[in-house]
Design an enzyme around this catalytic site. Structure first.
Site, PDB file in Angstrom:
ATOM      1  N   THR A 232      -6.114   4.435   6.297  1.00 40.80           N
ATOM      2  CA  THR A 232      -6.202   3.112   5.668  1.00 40.80           C
ATOM      3  C   THR A 232      -6.967   2.195   6.615  1.00 40.80           C
ATOM      4  O   THR A 232      -7.026   2.455   7.821  1.00 40.80           O
ATOM      5  CB  THR A 232      -4.793   2.527   5.447  1.00 40.80           C
TER       6      THR A 232
ATOM      7  N   HIS B 246       5.713   6.818   6.273  1.00 42.82           N
ATOM      8  CA  HIS B 246       5.363   6.289   4.957  1.00 42.82           C
ATOM      9  C   HIS B 246       4.794   7.412   4.107  1.00 42.82           C
ATOM     10  O   HIS B 246       4.587   8.533   4.612  1.00 42.82           O
ATOM     11  CB  HIS B 246       4.350   5.146   5.105  1.00 42.82           C
TER      12      HIS B 246
ATOM     13  N   HIS C 188       0.824  -1.207   0.000  1.00 39.76           N
ATOM     14  CA  HIS C 188       0.000   0.000   0.000  1.00 39.76           C
ATOM     15  C   HIS C 188       0.861   1.262   0.000  1.00 39.76           C
ATOM     16  O   HIS C 188       0.396   2.344  -0.348  1.00 39.76           O
ATOM     17  CB  HIS C 188      -0.895   0.049   1.240  1.00 39.76           C
TER      18      HIS C 188
HETATM   19 ZN    ZN Z   1      -0.665   7.502   5.789  1.00 39.82          ZN
END
Ligand code: ZN
Ligand code: NAG
Ligand code: NAG
Length: 501
Positions: free
Chosen positions: A220, A112, A87
């Site tokens: 997410t 990230h 992802h």
């Molecule tokens: Zn994020």
């Protein structure tokens, strides 16, 4: 969230029966974001992130301190794990890195990115006045004062603090290159490489004192509403070449999969703001004139405490204006005394003399300096309260709201913004808080409030619709005649962990 715990036991049983595998999710197609909530109910719930940060959501909060980061300057001898989780590209961070300028210490866990695609260099998750940036970095921290590790913190309302940084295509970014040069080692899902440490501080903007702050969620699945968000005002740049490298190097599929799936466009769309406000640590600059200033959380807590256990007569005199949507005092400066006089005297005869113009003046210092109209003010967080009532109703626990609020004045529900909210409590909540108080005092206060709210030029439709003018004695839990819940609340609590931010 606190209220979800009421049904935790039932859910525990249900959840144990369901599959313990993390469900697959993607950013597009049949497992795309519109379907996340099927397997991850929080994704369809409250306090979701990202959001589009528009000017009218902003509330200047002079108490917001500059973000202080510690031990962000890592030595090249420290190995970091750079990974592709299908992802995003993620870098593990050592636990000596932390933020100190929040109510708790938040220890770093990982960072990230989210980004666009080669054909569309717009992939930030947060937007500012509907502008989407090329990419966004999330530095994820967990509350290490309260939780032993990030797994324990991830689903707690005060569990996580994420620093968000926006990136625009422009100048080459040397700090970004520190990990980007290894990216070909993690082309496929679940690949990892060790990379030398570098100065993570260089991935943050120079000014750590200018930021947006709000309560939100993981962007997410499982979308837990556990994140205290800090999005820096100032963006950084990466070169076009750096952006293209990020956007084209990676796959969200495994190396052995026959059809490689490119990893890009990995951003979630803006979520409903849902009457949240966004606190800002700054108020200079274009479009920021007239930004409202928040009521201090302390004041707000005081009022709630007073509603629960304090002297209601005091509130009727001194505190009433603070419960009302701000702006009232500007429009009805002379009506304050009327209001008092209309009120039958039993509560406040002894306090009546306190209510003089100078008191009134003192009490409204620095309130309501913004451009928002009356219509907007009383809506603050009404919908959140509705959600709670609805939730409690579904579990036949309507009466527990008072207990729940009383327990600790909101610390556990993600109500940090709620307490910061400019326009104070919604009438339904005040009424619930008043239940259990001496009846005639509570009745008096309730009546004054109702009257004051009705005096408003533009009464809030929400309040009007949902709060029947019942006598105090026949107060029932506030009905919620709004659209039916799109998601079954409450949510399974023990979903398998698979999350990035
Ligand atoms: Zn994020
Ligand atoms: C996190 O802490 C809990 C409680 O101490 C422990 O049971 C769990 O194994 C820990 N998880 C990780 C990943 O360290
Ligand atoms: C009110 O605002 C003025 C000017 O912005 C400031 O000087 C003053 O200290 C403020 N007063 C309070 C009580 O916050």
């Amino acid at each position: 969230m606190l209220f979800l715990r009421f049904t935790l036991n039932i859910l525990l049983q249900l959840t144990l029966l369901s599959a313990l595998h993390a469900a697959k999710w993607t950013y597009s197609g049949p497992e795309g974001e519109h379907h996340w909530s099927k397997n991850y109910p929080y994704c369809g719930g409250a306090f979701q992130s990202p959001i589009d940060i528009k000017s009218d959501l902003l509330r200047f909060d002079p108490t917001l301190r500059p973000i202080e980061v510690h031990n962000y300057n890592l030595s090249p001898h420290e190995q970091l794990t750079l990974g592709n989780n299908g992802h995003s590209v993620q870098i593990s961070l050592p636990s000596k890195m932390y933020i100190s300028s929040l109510p708790h210490r938040y220890t770093a866990a990982q960072l990230h990115f989210h980004w666009g695609s080669s054909g569309r260099p717009a992939g930030s998750e947060h937007m500012v006045n509907s502008k989407q940036y090329a990419a966004e970095m999330h530095v994820v921290h967990y509350n290490s004062d309260k939780y032993p590790n990030i797994s324990m913190a991830v689903d707690k309302s005060d569990g996580l603090a994420v620093l968000g940084v926006l990136f625009e295509v422009g100048e080459f970014n040397p700090a970004f290159e520190q990990f980007l040069k290894f990216i070909n080692g993690i082309k496929y899902r679940d690949q990892k490489v060790q990379v030398p440490g570098f100065n993570i501080r260089a991935l943050l903007p120079a000014r750590l004192d200018e930021y947006y702050r709000y309560d939100g969620s993981l962007t997410t699945p499982p979308c837990y509403p556990s994140v205290l968000w800090t999005l820096f005002r100032n963006h950084l740049t990466i070169s076009r070449k750096q952006f293209m490298s990020l956007a084209t190097a990676l796959y969200s599929s495994h190396a052995q999969d026959s059809a490689p799936v490119p990893l890009n466009g990995n951003y979630r769309k803006p979520q409903l703001v849902d009457n949240r406000v966004v606190l800002v640590s700054f108020k200079e600059g274009r479009g920021l004139q007239g930004t409202l200033t928040v009521t201090s959380p302390h004041t707000r807590k005081q009022i709630i405490q007073q509603l629960l256990v304090g002297d209601l007569a005091d509130l009727a005199d001194e505190g009433l204006y603070r419960l009302l949507p701000s702006g009232l005092e500007k429009i009805y400066p002379g009506k304050k005394n009327n209001l008092k006089n209309q009120q039958s005297g039993s509560v406040s005869k002894t306090k009546q003399q306190m209510l003089n113009p100078s008191m009134w003046k003192k009490s409204q210092i620095n309130r309501s300096v913004g451009k928002l109209g009356l219509a907007e003010a009383p809506l603050c967080y009404v919908s959140l309260e509705h959600k709670i009532f609805r939730q409690l109703k579904q579990s036949h626990a309507e009466n527990q709201i008072v207990q729940a609020l009383r327990d600790a004045v909101f610390p556990d529900l993600n109500l940090k913004s709620y307490l910061d909210c400019k326009s104070d409590l919604a009438l339904p909540t005040i009424r619930h808080l008043l239940r259990g108080r001496p009846t005639d005092e509570a009745f008096e206060l309730d009546r004054s409030l109702t009257k004051a709210l009705m005096n408003q030029g533009k009464p809030s439709t929400v309040i009007k619709k949902t709060v029947p003018m019942t006598k105090y004695g026949s107060l029932t839990p506030v009905p919620v005649p709004r659209k039916p819940p799109s998601q079954g609340y409450p949510h399974p609590w023990l979903l398998p962990m698979e999350w990035e931010d």
